[in-house]
Design a protein around this motif. Structure first.
Motif, PDB file in Angstrom:
ATOM      1  N   GLY A 194       0.811  -1.215   0.000  1.00  0.00           N
ATOM      2  CA  GLY A 194       0.000   0.000   0.000  1.00  0.00           C
ATOM      3  C   GLY A 194       0.842   1.261   0.000  1.00  0.00           C
ATOM      4  O   GLY A 194       2.078   1.226   0.080  1.00  0.00           O
ATOM      5  N   LEU A 195       0.121   2.402  -0.102  1.00  0.00           N
ATOM      6  CA  LEU A 195       0.736   3.727  -0.083  1.00  0.00           C
ATOM      7  C   LEU A 195       0.000   4.578   0.945  1.00  0.00           C
ATOM      8  O   LEU A 195      -1.218   4.484   1.088  1.00  0.00           O
ATOM      9  CB  LEU A 195       0.650   4.401  -1.455  1.00  0.00           C
ATOM     10  N   SER A 196       0.752   5.435   1.644  1.00  0.00           N
ATOM     11  CA  SER A 196       0.154   6.387   2.570  1.00  0.00           C
ATOM     12  C   SER A 196       0.680   7.774   2.241  1.00  0.00           C
ATOM     13  O   SER A 196       1.874   7.950   1.989  1.00  0.00           O
ATOM     14  CB  SER A 196       0.511   6.048   4.027  1.00  0.00           C
ATOM     15  N   ARG A 197      -0.238   8.759   2.236  1.00  0.00           N
ATOM     16  CA  ARG A 197       0.182  10.144   2.001  1.00  0.00           C
ATOM     17  C   ARG A 197      -0.280  11.005   3.158  1.00  0.00           C
ATOM     18  O   ARG A 197      -1.444  10.991   3.550  1.00  0.00           O
ATOM     19  CB  ARG A 197      -0.418  10.693   0.708  1.00  0.00           C
ATOM     20  N   ILE A 198       0.655  11.760   3.743  1.00  0.00           N
ATOM     21  CA  ILE A 198       0.362  12.732   4.780  1.00  0.00           C
ATOM     22  C   ILE A 198       0.969  14.051   4.338  1.00  0.00           C
ATOM     23  O   ILE A 198       2.185  14.241   4.425  1.00  0.00           O
ATOM     24  CB  ILE A 198       0.929  12.308   6.150  1.00  0.00           C
ATOM     25  N   GLY A 199       0.147  14.970   3.856  1.00  0.00           N
ATOM     26  CA  GLY A 199       0.696  16.213   3.336  1.00  0.00           C
ATOM     27  C   GLY A 199       1.547  15.945   2.114  1.00  0.00           C
ATOM     28  O   GLY A 199       1.110  15.359   1.126  1.00  0.00           O
TER      29      GLY A 199
END
Length: 216
Positions: A194-199
């Motif tokens: 998976g991928l996670s984006r924070i800002g």
């Protein structure tokens, strides 16, 4: 026609005013430089200017931009709910939008800019406060449906969009995306879960193995 009022002393430009939005060239325009953040004066000035010059006809914009201080006034006095908050802004809204205020039939959407202290969320899920502040936009679609609620008239749907470039987003891959270095069945397989984006930060969740045959 769009008219911008200016106040100057000699050759010194003190301020620009458009629809009660005031920009001071000396102080505010520094916020337009690289790496700087917009303040409330610039936000109000350019949104109002854009709403005046972009439409092709003379009708007022169907999106009511409520200004950079609206959200703070709405919450003023520690209000407990939206009904109490509405009392803080009802008279202002009637002067600005007409006798029916925020929920008049000519208002297609309410645009509310919100300035809040930015909270950094670590990849472990912990929330850490920051000294930085961040603008995001709440867009309430079809607010006039509130006025017709319970009257028997056709109501339609009310919805709200939160437009925030720093919102956290995640994507999971099931089954995981699998790749092999060099396309061979041996050596270095990797599975991306998976991928996670924070800002502006992106984290890739993966599992990789190596037997050393292709180096470190």
């Amino acid at each position: 026609p769009v008219e911008i009022q200016d106040q100057a002393v000699g050759s010194m430009q003190l301020e620009l005013t458009f629809q009660r939005a005031v920009v001071h060239p000396v102080h505010d325009t520094k916020r337009l430089e690289a790496g700087q953040d917009l303040n409330d004066a610039l936000l109000d000035f350019f949104v109002k200017l854009g709403q005046a010059v972009i439409p092709d006809d003379a009708r007022p914009p169907s999106v009511a931009y409520l200004g950079s201080h609206f959200y703070d006034v709405l919450r003023k006095g520690g209000v407990k709910d939206g009904r109490e908050g509405h009392k803080n802004v009802a008279n202002w809204a009637k002067r600005r939008l007409g006798k029916e205020g925020l929920f008049g039939p000519g208002v297609g959407a309410l645009a509310v800019p919100v300035n809040e202290q930015l909270a950094h969320v670590t990849y472990e899920g912990r929330q850490e406060q920051s000294s930085e502040k961040h603008w995001w936009l709440a867009l309430l679609l079809n607010p006039s449906a509130v006025a017709t609620s319970g009257s028997g008239a056709e109501e339609g749907d009310i919805s709200m969009l939160c437009l925030d470039s720093f919102v956290r987003a995640e994507q999971r891959f099931e089954p995981p995306v699998r790749a092999l270095k060099g396309g061979t069945e041996q050596g270095y397989p990797v599975e991306v879960m998976g991928l996670s984006r924070i800002g502006f930060n992106i984290k890739v969740h993966f599992k990789a193995q190596g037997d050393g045959t292709s180096g470190a």
